[in-house]
Design a protein around this motif. Structure first.
Motif, PDB file in Angstrom:
ATOM      1  N   PHE A 190       0.839  -1.197   0.000  1.00 57.30           N
ATOM      2  CA  PHE A 190       0.000   0.000   0.000  1.00 57.30           C
ATOM      3  C   PHE A 190       0.878   1.253   0.000  1.00 57.30           C
ATOM      4  CE2 PHE A 190      -3.046  -3.096   1.503  1.00 57.30           C
ATOM      5  CZ  PHE A 190      -4.264  -2.634   1.045  1.00 57.30           C
ATOM      6  N   GLU A 191       0.460   2.262  -0.716  1.00 58.28           N
ATOM      7  CA  GLU A 191       1.154   3.548  -0.713  1.00 58.28           C
ATOM      8  C   GLU A 191       0.705   4.345   0.507  1.00 58.28           C
ATOM      9  OE1 GLU A 191       2.029   7.354  -3.701  1.00 58.28           O
ATOM     10  OE2 GLU A 191       0.394   5.949  -4.129  1.00 58.28           O
ATOM     11  N   PHE A 192       1.662   4.842   1.276  1.00 60.12           N
ATOM     12  CA  PHE A 192       1.381   5.512   2.553  1.00 60.12           C
ATOM     13  C   PHE A 192       2.001   6.901   2.497  1.00 60.12           C
ATOM     14  CE2 PHE A 192       1.749   5.169   7.423  1.00 60.12           C
ATOM     15  CZ  PHE A 192       0.382   5.270   7.611  1.00 60.12           C
ATOM     16  N   VAL A 193       1.173   7.937   2.447  1.00 60.61           N
ATOM     17  CA  VAL A 193       1.678   9.292   2.215  1.00 60.61           C
ATOM     18  C   VAL A 193       1.129  10.247   3.272  1.00 60.61           C
ATOM     19  CG1 VAL A 193       1.906   8.918  -0.258  1.00 60.61           C
ATOM     20  CG2 VAL A 193      -0.236   9.813   0.636  1.00 60.61           C
ATOM     21  N   GLY A 194       1.840  11.361   3.479  1.00 52.80           N
ATOM     22  CA  GLY A 194       1.367  12.344   4.452  1.00 52.80           C
ATOM     23  C   GLY A 194       2.438  13.317   4.853  1.00 52.80           C
ATOM     24  N   THR A 195       2.387  13.743   6.118  1.00 49.03           N
ATOM     25  CA  THR A 195       3.279  14.782   6.611  1.00 49.03           C
ATOM     26  C   THR A 195       4.084  14.285   7.804  1.00 49.03           C
ATOM     27  OG1 THR A 195       1.429  15.649   7.935  1.00 49.03           O
ATOM     28  CG2 THR A 195       1.840  16.691   5.807  1.00 49.03           C
ATOM     29  N   GLU A 196       5.271  14.860   7.949  1.00 49.59           N
ATOM     30  CA  GLU A 196       6.176  14.468   9.021  1.00 49.59           C
ATOM     31  C   GLU A 196       5.804  15.165  10.326  1.00 49.59           C
ATOM     32  OE1 GLU A 196       8.392  12.000   8.797  1.00 49.59           O
ATOM     33  OE2 GLU A 196       7.444  11.747   6.829  1.00 49.59           O
ATOM     34  N   PRO A 197       6.293  14.668  11.463  1.00 55.48           N
ATOM     35  CA  PRO A 197       5.867  15.191  12.769  1.00 55.48           C
ATOM     36  C   PRO A 197       6.424  16.561  13.108  1.00 55.48           C
ATOM     37  CG  PRO A 197       7.539  13.499  13.065  1.00 55.48           C
ATOM     38  CD  PRO A 197       7.175  13.488  11.609  1.00 55.48           C
ATOM     39  N   GLN A 198       5.663  17.283  13.926  1.00 58.73           N
ATOM     40  CA  GLN A 198       6.079  18.560  14.482  1.00 58.73           C
ATOM     41  C   GLN A 198       6.486  18.415  15.950  1.00 58.73           C
ATOM     42  OE1 GLN A 198       5.962  21.572  12.442  1.00 58.73           O
ATOM     43  NE2 GLN A 198       5.845  19.854  11.014  1.00 58.73           N
ATOM     44  N   MET A 283      -0.300  10.292   8.282  1.00 59.43           N
ATOM     45  CA  MET A 283      -0.131   9.538   7.043  1.00 59.43           C
ATOM     46  C   MET A 283      -1.404   8.745   6.743  1.00 59.43           C
ATOM     47  SD  MET A 283       3.216  10.142   6.452  1.00 59.43           S
ATOM     48  CE  MET A 283       3.881   8.861   5.405  1.00 59.43           C
ATOM     49  N   GLN A 284      -1.633   8.484   5.462  1.00 57.62           N
ATOM     50  CA  GLN A 284      -2.808   7.728   5.052  1.00 57.62           C
ATOM     51  C   GLN A 284      -2.491   6.957   3.780  1.00 57.62           C
ATOM     52  OE1 GLN A 284      -6.217  10.094   3.851  1.00 57.62           O
ATOM     53  NE2 GLN A 284      -7.677   8.544   4.507  1.00 57.62           N
ATOM     54  N   THR A 285      -3.022   5.747   3.678  1.00 62.33           N
ATOM     55  CA  THR A 285      -2.868   5.010   2.430  1.00 62.33           C
ATOM     56  C   THR A 285      -3.743   5.647   1.362  1.00 62.33           C
ATOM     57  OG1 THR A 285      -4.575   3.441   3.147  1.00 62.33           O
ATOM     58  CG2 THR A 285      -2.282   2.824   3.535  1.00 62.33           C
ATOM     59  N   TYR A 341     -16.231   0.976   0.235  1.00 57.91           N
ATOM     60  CA  TYR A 341     -15.534   1.121   1.517  1.00 57.91           C
ATOM     61  C   TYR A 341     -14.476   2.213   1.425  1.00 57.91           C
ATOM     62  CZ  TYR A 341     -12.202   0.060   5.252  1.00 57.91           C
ATOM     63  OH  TYR A 341     -11.333   0.158   6.309  1.00 57.91           O
ATOM     64  N   THR A 342     -13.598   2.123   0.430  1.00 59.31           N
ATOM     65  CA  THR A 342     -12.589   3.182   0.253  1.00 59.31           C
ATOM     66  C   THR A 342     -13.253   4.506  -0.096  1.00 59.31           C
ATOM     67  OG1 THR A 342     -10.798   1.693  -0.418  1.00 59.31           O
ATOM     68  CG2 THR A 342     -10.657   3.961  -1.171  1.00 59.31           C
ATOM     69  N   ARG A 343     -14.241   4.455  -0.977  1.00 63.66           N
ATOM     70  CA  ARG A 343     -14.866   5.699  -1.444  1.00 63.66           C
ATOM     71  C   ARG A 343     -15.527   6.459  -0.295  1.00 63.66           C
ATOM     72  NH1 ARG A 343     -17.091   3.698  -5.655  1.00 63.66           N
ATOM     73  NH2 ARG A 343     -19.261   3.424  -5.006  1.00 63.66           N
ATOM     74  N   GLU A 344     -16.105   5.747   0.665  1.00 65.91           N
ATOM     75  CA  GLU A 344     -16.785   6.410   1.774  1.00 65.91           C
ATOM     76  C   GLU A 344     -15.857   6.738   2.927  1.00 65.91           C
ATOM     77  OE1 GLU A 344     -21.090   4.215   0.885  1.00 65.91           O
ATOM     78  OE2 GLU A 344     -20.084   3.882   2.793  1.00 65.91           O
ATOM     79  N   ARG A 345     -14.947   5.824   3.260  1.00 65.96           N
ATOM     80  CA  ARG A 345     -14.144   6.011   4.471  1.00 65.96           C
ATOM     81  C   ARG A 345     -12.850   6.790   4.245  1.00 65.96           C
ATOM     82  NH1 ARG A 345     -16.565   6.365   8.842  1.00 65.96           N
ATOM     83  NH2 ARG A 345     -14.576   6.043   9.871  1.00 65.96           N
ATOM     84  N   HIS A 346     -12.291   6.765   3.034  1.00 70.30           N
ATOM     85  CA  HIS A 346     -11.046   7.502   2.807  1.00 70.30           C
ATOM     86  C   HIS A 346     -11.215   8.997   3.051  1.00 70.30           C
ATOM     87  CE1 HIS A 346      -7.475   9.126   0.771  1.00 70.30           C
ATOM     88  NE2 HIS A 346      -6.923   7.938   0.980  1.00 70.30           N
ATOM     89  N   PRO A 347     -12.295   9.642   2.556  1.00 72.05           N
ATOM     90  CA  PRO A 347     -12.468  11.069   2.864  1.00 72.05           C
ATOM     91  C   PRO A 347     -12.628  11.340   4.359  1.00 72.05           C
ATOM     92  CG  PRO A 347     -13.855  10.430   1.017  1.00 72.05           C
ATOM     93  CD  PRO A 347     -13.334   9.166   1.615  1.00 72.05           C
ATOM     94  N   VAL A 348     -13.249  10.419   5.091  1.00 75.72           N
ATOM     95  CA  VAL A 348     -13.388  10.596   6.539  1.00 75.72           C
ATOM     96  C   VAL A 348     -12.012  10.581   7.194  1.00 75.72           C
ATOM     97  CG1 VAL A 348     -14.319   9.601   8.662  1.00 75.72           C
ATOM     98  CG2 VAL A 348     -15.709   9.618   6.589  1.00 75.72           C
ATOM     99  N   GLY A 349     -11.179   9.606   6.813  1.00 71.74           N
ATOM    100  CA  GLY A 349      -9.824   9.548   7.353  1.00 71.74           C
ATOM    101  C   GLY A 349      -9.013  10.781   7.001  1.00 71.74           C
ATOM    102  N   ALA A 350      -9.124  11.252   5.764  1.00 74.12           N
ATOM    103  CA  ALA A 350      -8.401  12.454   5.354  1.00 74.12           C
ATOM    104  C   ALA A 350      -8.847  13.661   6.170  1.00 74.12           C
ATOM    105  CB  ALA A 350      -8.619  12.710   3.864  1.00 74.12           C
ATOM    106  N   GLY A 351     -10.140  13.747   6.451  1.00 78.50           N
ATOM    107  CA  GLY A 351     -10.642  14.853   7.265  1.00 78.50           C
ATOM    108  C   GLY A 351     -10.116  14.817   8.681  1.00 78.50           C
ATOM    109  N   VAL A 352      -9.969  13.614   9.243  1.00 79.32           N
ATOM    110  CA  VAL A 352      -9.431  13.486  10.593  1.00 79.32           C
ATOM    111  C   VAL A 352      -7.959  13.892  10.615  1.00 79.32           C
ATOM    112  CG1 VAL A 352      -8.847  11.821  12.406  1.00 79.32           C
ATOM    113  CG2 VAL A 352     -11.094  11.755  11.330  1.00 79.32           C
ATOM    114  N   LEU A 353      -7.211  13.517   9.589  1.00 75.65           N
ATOM    115  CA  LEU A 353      -5.811  13.931   9.525  1.00 75.65           C
ATOM    116  C   LEU A 353      -5.699  15.456   9.497  1.00 75.65           C
ATOM    117  CD1 LEU A 353      -5.208  10.906   8.963  1.00 75.65           C
ATOM    118  CD2 LEU A 353      -3.551  11.666   7.258  1.00 75.65           C
ATOM    119  N   ASP A 354      -6.537  16.098   8.700  1.00 73.31           N
ATOM    120  CA  ASP A 354      -6.498  17.567   8.637  1.00 73.31           C
ATOM    121  C   ASP A 354      -6.947  18.192   9.952  1.00 73.31           C
ATOM    122  OD1 ASP A 354      -5.452  17.759   6.120  1.00 73.31           O
ATOM    123  OD2 ASP A 354      -7.365  18.064   5.105  1.00 73.31           O
TER     124      ASP A 354
END
Length: 505
Positions: A190-198, A283-285, A341-354
């Motif tokens: 799986f591709e795992f992308v995102g931002t590094e820690p502060q 990070m998120q796949t 599953y991906t179509r519904e839950r991926h945006p939720v996960g992305a919103g939590v990351l933001d």
């Protein structure tokens, strides 16, 4: 060969196992830890907050009373079942260390809520949640094995095989629920992308020699944040760019130095009993499925624990995935159901990351962060601001795009109660969908024929139907279709076929 092998026996993996077991799937859960108990799961370090959406999930599967008891909550201050309006929340939480006032929540502005037994949220601990779920899973025929470390993964068009040492575990599907350092995620590519820690965060159970120097509760300081709770539970967030090497155990001297710097005191830790570290790496796949391998929970998305969103997002993943994967296993899933599953839950996960990133940005100990913090403090001090934050943190703002303009569709279903009849939550305990027909003549009764094994039909006037004549609720509690006062039978049948597949002959 099992229908599903789940890697990871934490709350997300166990909840998913319960969903699949409830649907009659053959499930094996593997966990790398030698046994389920750990001091980091018990109180105080194992304390977690469950959102309203997560509490609702336990309620809909008949586990709420056991959860309250296991969590030490002996009274249930949920909304009065006969109240006209939902009760205001007793607690809201915080945003970036700024505690929100529950009295500021505008309950009337929250979308489509009805009174019911489910609470607006609660405190629990991981041991209570995992013990409850593992017992439920065992009753449903799920097998759980500990001390099994998955080291290889292979798949083809028909099955997937997880290897641990010399042992192979074959299944039609494999789901990685094995946390932020997921082996399944890496082995499946799986591709795992995102931002590094502060920052680097630390949580500990410690004895403080001069406790009067530290305030209790959440303390936001110019250099970070610390949290002090009873029983020696302390958490600290140090904006060091995530520099601490998490492969090593933090020492008493290091923890004391960090706590002094963040708290601005010369406090002394006389002893540290337990300690661990974390970061705000986000990070998120890019997808939650690759072939016959799926991910849920922290295996699919990681972020800081600010706001307590990780466990709750994972439970939402499990609730969404369980019935779809079960329908696929049993062969009656409509085309493309599992892809939703991906179509519904991926945006939720992305919103939590933001949401997590936004809090980190507000907390930064520099002039820019401090300036933003002042603006945000003013905003969340308003009624609209607190209500917005509560809606985000409770899960009540989540709405999936299901292609309908009806305001109920895509939302978690209100807890409708039939006159002199059951509540929706009580009708969902067996994991089937529910067709609620509020029409006076039960006009959808015949239309529901053929889906009995996948959908329960209940008819009669509701105490409050929120202006709908009927609703079709998916097994995860999401409204899939809603009709007006005179429900359209053909529209109902199209919706039922779209989500539950063709009716049985």
């Amino acid at each position: 060969m099992h229908d599903v092998v789940i890697v990871g026996a934490g709350p997300v993996g166990l909840f998913l196992a319960c969903e699949l077991g409830l649907a009659g799937c053959s499930v094996l859960v593997l966990d790398r830890e030698p046994e389920p108990h750990s001091p980091f799961k018990a109180m105080p370090l194992g304390m977690r907050g469950l959102s309203a959406a997560s509490v609702e999930a336990f309620y809909r599967r008949g586990m709420l009373h056991q959860l309250l008891t296991a969590s030490g909550v002996h009274d249930d201050p949920g909304a009065d079942p006969d109240a006209r309006e939902p009760a205001p929340p007793r607690g809201v939480g915080h945003f970036a260390g700024m505690v929100l006032d529950p009295a500021q929540v505008d309950v009337a502005a929250l979308p489509y809520r009805l009174p019911g037994p489910a609470r607006e949220g609660m405190l629990t601990h991981l041991e209570a949640v995992e013990t409850l779920l593992s017992e439920q899973a065992s009753r449903l025929g799920v097998e759980i094995r500990y001390g099994v470390t998955v080291s290889a993964l292979a798949q083809n068009e028909e099955s997937a095989v997880a290897r641990a040492g010399e042992r192979e575990y074959a299944a039609r599907w494999v789901v990685g629920c094995d946390g932020g350092r997921s082996a399944v995620r890496g082995l499946a590519g799986f591709e795992f992308v995102g931002t590094e820690p502060q920052f680097t965060g630390y949580t500990m159970q410690a004895t403080v020699a001069d406790g009067e120097k530290l305030g209790f509760g959440i303390n936001l300081t110019p250099t970070g944040m610390y949290l002090r709770l009873p029983h020696g539970h302390i958490a600290v967030m140090d904006f060091d760019g995530g520099a601490f090497d998490r492969s090593q155990q933090p020492t008493r001297d290091h923890l004391q130095a960090v706590l002094r710097r963040v708290s601005g005191t010369d406090v002394t830790l006389s002893d540290v009993h337990l300690a661990s570290s974390f970061t705000d790496r986000a990070m998120q796949t890019t997808a939650y499925r690759r072939g016959r391998v799926l991910l849920a929970g922290d295996a699919a998305h990681i972020h800081s624990p600010l706001g307590g969103q990780g466990l709750n997002t994972g439970i939402g993943d499990a609730m969404n995935l369980g019935w779809k994967l079960a329908a696929t296993v049993h062969g009656h899933a409509p085309d493309g159901l599992l892809d939703t599953y991906t179509r519904e839950r991926h945006p939720v996960g992305a919103g939590v990351l933001d949401w997590s990133r936004a809090q980190v940005a507000v907390m930064r100990p520099d002039p820019h962060g401090q300036a933003v913090q002042g603006v945000v403090r003013d905003l969340i001090g308003t009624r609209d601001g607190t209500t917005y934050a509560f809606a985000r943190m409770s899960g009540s703002s989540i709405r999936y795009d299901l292609g309908s303009e009806h305001p109920l569709v895509g939302r978690s279903a209100p807890d409708f109660r039939l006159e002199n009849g059951p509540r929706l939550g009580d009708l969902m305990r067996d994991g089937r969908g529910v067709a609620l027909d509020f029409s006076t003549d039960g006009c959808l009764r015949g239309a529901a024929t053929g889906w009995e094994s996948r959908m329960r039909y209940a008819a009669g006037p509701a105490r409050n139907d929120l202006g709908s004549g009927a609703v079709l609720v998916r097994p995860d509690g999401v409204v899939a279709w809603a009709g007006e006062s005179a429900p359209d039978r053909e529209a109902f049948e199209r919706a039922a076929g779209h989500w539950f597949g063709p009716p049985a002959i």
